[in-house]
Design a protein around this motif. Structure first.
Motif, PDB file in Angstrom:
ATOM      1  N   PRO A  76      43.807 -33.366 -21.726  1.00  0.00           N
ATOM      2  CA  PRO A  76      42.186 -33.263 -21.559  1.00  0.00           C
ATOM      3  C   PRO A  76      41.331 -34.209 -23.152  1.00  0.00           C
ATOM      4  N   ILE A  77      42.953 -34.559 -23.393  1.00  0.00           N
ATOM      5  CA  ILE A  77      42.296 -35.375 -24.822  1.00  0.00           C
ATOM      6  C   ILE A  77      41.968 -36.992 -24.237  1.00  0.00           C
ATOM      7  N   ALA A  78      43.405 -37.283 -23.229  1.00  0.00           N
ATOM      8  CA  ALA A  78      43.017 -37.990 -22.608  1.00  0.00           C
ATOM      9  C   ALA A  78      42.135 -38.644 -22.158  1.00  0.00           C
ATOM     10  N   ASP A  79      41.500 -37.854 -20.699  1.00  0.00           N
ATOM     11  CA  ASP A  79      40.561 -37.510 -19.972  1.00  0.00           C
ATOM     12  C   ASP A  79      38.871 -37.707 -20.713  1.00  0.00           C
ATOM     13  N   SER A  80      39.128 -37.315 -21.886  1.00  0.00           N
ATOM     14  CA  SER A  80      38.044 -36.928 -22.468  1.00  0.00           C
ATOM     15  C   SER A  80      38.235 -38.273 -23.465  1.00  0.00           C
ATOM     16  N   ALA A  81      38.988 -38.978 -23.940  1.00  0.00           N
ATOM     17  CA  ALA A  81      38.865 -40.197 -23.918  1.00  0.00           C
ATOM     18  C   ALA A  81      38.467 -41.792 -23.550  1.00  0.00           C
ATOM     19  N   LEU A  82      38.728 -41.358 -22.127  1.00  0.00           N
ATOM     20  CA  LEU A  82      39.087 -42.205 -21.094  1.00  0.00           C
ATOM     21  C   LEU A  82      37.068 -42.179 -20.529  1.00  0.00           C
ATOM     22  N   THR A  83      37.114 -40.699 -20.920  1.00  0.00           N
ATOM     23  CA  THR A  83      35.165 -41.125 -20.085  1.00  0.00           C
ATOM     24  C   THR A  83      34.818 -41.456 -21.608  1.00  0.00           C
ATOM     25  N   TYR A  88      32.835 -49.278 -21.355  1.00  0.00           N
ATOM     26  CA  TYR A  88      31.522 -49.622 -22.959  1.00  0.00           C
ATOM     27  C   TYR A  88      31.293 -50.604 -23.229  1.00  0.00           C
ATOM     28  N   GLU A  89      29.552 -51.471 -23.016  1.00  0.00           N
ATOM     29  CA  GLU A  89      29.665 -51.875 -23.312  1.00  0.00           C
ATOM     30  C   GLU A  89      29.106 -52.357 -24.376  1.00  0.00           C
ATOM     31  N   GLY A  90      29.175 -53.060 -26.176  1.00  0.00           N
ATOM     32  CA  GLY A  90      28.699 -53.062 -26.987  1.00  0.00           C
ATOM     33  C   GLY A  90      29.914 -52.636 -28.600  1.00  0.00           C
ATOM     34  N   ASP A  91      29.515 -52.776 -29.283  1.00  0.00           N
ATOM     35  CA  ASP A  91      30.742 -53.249 -30.491  1.00  0.00           C
ATOM     36  C   ASP A  91      31.651 -51.844 -30.069  1.00  0.00           C
ATOM     37  N   PRO A  92      32.998 -52.480 -30.023  1.00  0.00           N
ATOM     38  CA  PRO A  92      33.656 -51.586 -29.649  1.00  0.00           C
ATOM     39  C   PRO A  92      34.274 -49.927 -30.586  1.00  0.00           C
ATOM     40  N   ARG A  93      33.815 -51.039 -32.493  1.00  0.00           N
ATOM     41  CA  ARG A  93      34.459 -50.405 -33.076  1.00  0.00           C
ATOM     42  C   ARG A  93      33.611 -48.466 -33.326  1.00  0.00           C
ATOM     43  N   VAL A  94      32.732 -48.788 -32.559  1.00  0.00           N
ATOM     44  CA  VAL A  94      31.449 -47.283 -32.174  1.00  0.00           C
ATOM     45  C   VAL A  94      32.642 -46.462 -31.535  1.00  0.00           C
ATOM     46  N   VAL A  95      33.206 -47.018 -30.401  1.00  0.00           N
ATOM     47  CA  VAL A  95      33.592 -45.881 -29.666  1.00  0.00           C
ATOM     48  C   VAL A  95      34.914 -45.599 -30.578  1.00  0.00           C
ATOM     49  N   LEU A  96      35.554 -46.951 -31.091  1.00  0.00           N
ATOM     50  CA  LEU A  96      37.359 -46.601 -31.538  1.00  0.00           C
ATOM     51  C   LEU A  96      36.463 -45.226 -32.686  1.00  0.00           C
ATOM     52  N   SER A  97      35.217 -45.449 -33.558  1.00  0.00           N
ATOM     53  CA  SER A  97      35.728 -44.254 -34.586  1.00  0.00           C
ATOM     54  C   SER A  97      35.356 -42.834 -32.913  1.00  0.00           C
ATOM     55  N   MET A  98      34.342 -42.891 -33.160  1.00  0.00           N
ATOM     56  CA  MET A  98      34.612 -41.556 -31.555  1.00  0.00           C
ATOM     57  C   MET A  98      35.621 -40.736 -31.480  1.00  0.00           C
ATOM     58  N   VAL A  99      36.653 -42.005 -30.794  1.00  0.00           N
ATOM     59  CA  VAL A  99      37.638 -41.398 -30.188  1.00  0.00           C
ATOM     60  C   VAL A  99      38.625 -40.310 -31.194  1.00  0.00           C
ATOM     61  N   LEU A 100      38.556 -41.109 -32.484  1.00  0.00           N
ATOM     62  CA  LEU A 100      39.527 -40.939 -33.570  1.00  0.00           C
ATOM     63  C   LEU A 100      39.069 -39.854 -34.373  1.00  0.00           C
ATOM     64  N   ARG A 106      40.655 -32.610 -32.285  1.00  0.00           N
ATOM     65  CA  ARG A 106      41.079 -32.199 -31.784  1.00  0.00           C
ATOM     66  C   ARG A 106      42.777 -31.860 -32.054  1.00  0.00           C
ATOM     67  N   PHE A 107      42.938 -32.042 -33.141  1.00  0.00           N
ATOM     68  CA  PHE A 107      44.739 -31.862 -34.047  1.00  0.00           C
ATOM     69  C   PHE A 107      44.618 -30.894 -35.243  1.00  0.00           C
ATOM     70  N   GLY A 108      42.452 -30.251 -35.137  1.00  0.00           N
ATOM     71  CA  GLY A 108      42.614 -29.249 -35.865  1.00  0.00           C
ATOM     72  C   GLY A 108      42.734 -27.474 -34.915  1.00  0.00           C
ATOM     73  N   ASP A 109      43.300 -27.359 -33.721  1.00  0.00           N
ATOM     74  CA  ASP A 109      43.953 -26.825 -32.900  1.00  0.00           C
ATOM     75  C   ASP A 109      45.658 -26.510 -33.306  1.00  0.00           C
ATOM     76  N   PRO A 110      46.220 -25.407 -33.453  1.00  0.00           N
ATOM     77  CA  PRO A 110      48.032 -25.751 -34.061  1.00  0.00           C
ATOM     78  C   PRO A 110      48.618 -25.968 -32.727  1.00  0.00           C
ATOM     79  N   LYS A 111      47.616 -25.486 -31.760  1.00  0.00           N
ATOM     80  CA  LYS A 111      48.816 -25.779 -30.226  1.00  0.00           C
ATOM     81  C   LYS A 111      48.880 -26.925 -29.987  1.00  0.00           C
ATOM     82  N   VAL A 112      47.962 -27.537 -29.753  1.00  0.00           N
ATOM     83  CA  VAL A 112      47.201 -29.237 -29.791  1.00  0.00           C
ATOM     84  C   VAL A 112      48.175 -29.871 -30.884  1.00  0.00           C
ATOM     85  N   MET A 113      48.276 -29.405 -32.003  1.00  0.00           N
ATOM     86  CA  MET A 113      48.901 -30.468 -33.535  1.00  0.00           C
ATOM     87  C   MET A 113      50.162 -30.176 -33.372  1.00  0.00           C
ATOM     88  N   ALA A 114      50.694 -29.149 -32.901  1.00  0.00           N
ATOM     89  CA  ALA A 114      52.380 -28.757 -32.401  1.00  0.00           C
ATOM     90  C   ALA A 114      53.319 -29.937 -31.197  1.00  0.00           C
TER      91      ALA A 114
END
Length: 221
Positions: A76-83, A88-100, A106-114
């Motif tokens: 689900p994280i990969a799918d969200s990132a791909l969406t 995307y057209e424009g400053d890629p730093r905006v998207v990189l910031s959003m994705v990271l 998401r890593f705040g969820d212990p099940k994901v962080m594991a």
């Protein structure tokens, strides 16, 4: 005489639908506690409150359980990132910031962080896990990030860098952060603080990745 799920009622059906997640939750707890190799399917069944046969009904092997955990947490994280990354057209730093930032959240969820912990532990001993992760996550996400970087370079937002190598600079600090804690036991005081790490990483990354002052400007702060 067999009774259908419909005849047994909605409560039974909800219970049956929840069973795969119950099995995965039990497997995750035991893989973290005991390691993949030392965990038996009967241990997982007992932790989940089910029979061993019921576990095999949903997951034909212990390896399938591990793959199921990765698919549930990471895809689900990969799918969200791909969406977010797609076309995307424009400053890629905006998207990189959003994705990271999304990734850190998401890593705040212990099940994901594991899951990164499990992947670091088990990928060498279970090549099928590494192959599945590459096929379903890396082979889909990395080309999208590379395309984003190429467009950013062409449009003057980013320096003339190697997109393929730059991906390693973007992802590397997050992987090393988890590896230092999981493999070497080196953890910042108070925990991993993924949000703080990402914020710090973006500041350093963008200061080095951004085009010269004569080009378009954008700040991570």
């Amino acid at each position: 005489m067999n009774t259908t799920d419909q005849e047994r009622g909605p409560k039974f059906r909800r219970r049956a639908e929840a069973r795969p997640d119950e099995v995965l939750d039990a497997a995750l707890e035991l893989f973290i506690e005991k390691g993949f190799a030392s965990t038996r399917v009967e241990d997982i069944a007992k932790r989940a409150g089910l029979s061993k046969g019921t576990v095999y009904l949903y997951f034909p092997s212990k390896e399938a359980l591990l793959e199921g955990l990765v698919r549930r947490a990471i895809l689900p994280i990969a799918d969200s990132a791909l969406t977010t990354l797609h076309d995307y057209e424009g400053d890629p730093r905006v998207v990189l910031s959003m994705v990271l930032t999304m990734l850190a959240g998401r890593f705040g969820d212990p099940k994901v962080m594991a899951m990164p912990k499990l992947i670091f532990r088990e990928a060498m001993g279970f090549p099928g896990l590494a192959e599945m992760y590459r096929r379903e996550v890396l082979d889909r996400v990395l080309p999208a990030v590379e395309g984003l970087l190429r467009r950013g370079i062409e449009q003057g937002y980013l320096r003339q860098v190697d997109p393929s190598l730059t991906i390693r600079s973007i992802i590397g600090p997050l992987m090393l952060h988890v590896a230092m804690a999981e493999i070497f036991g080196i953890t910042p005081e108070g925990g991993l603080h993924m949000e703080k790490l990402v914020e710090n990483h973006l500041t350093i990354l963008f200061d080095g990745l951004s085009a010269p002052p004569s080009a378009k400007q954008w700040s991570a702060s």
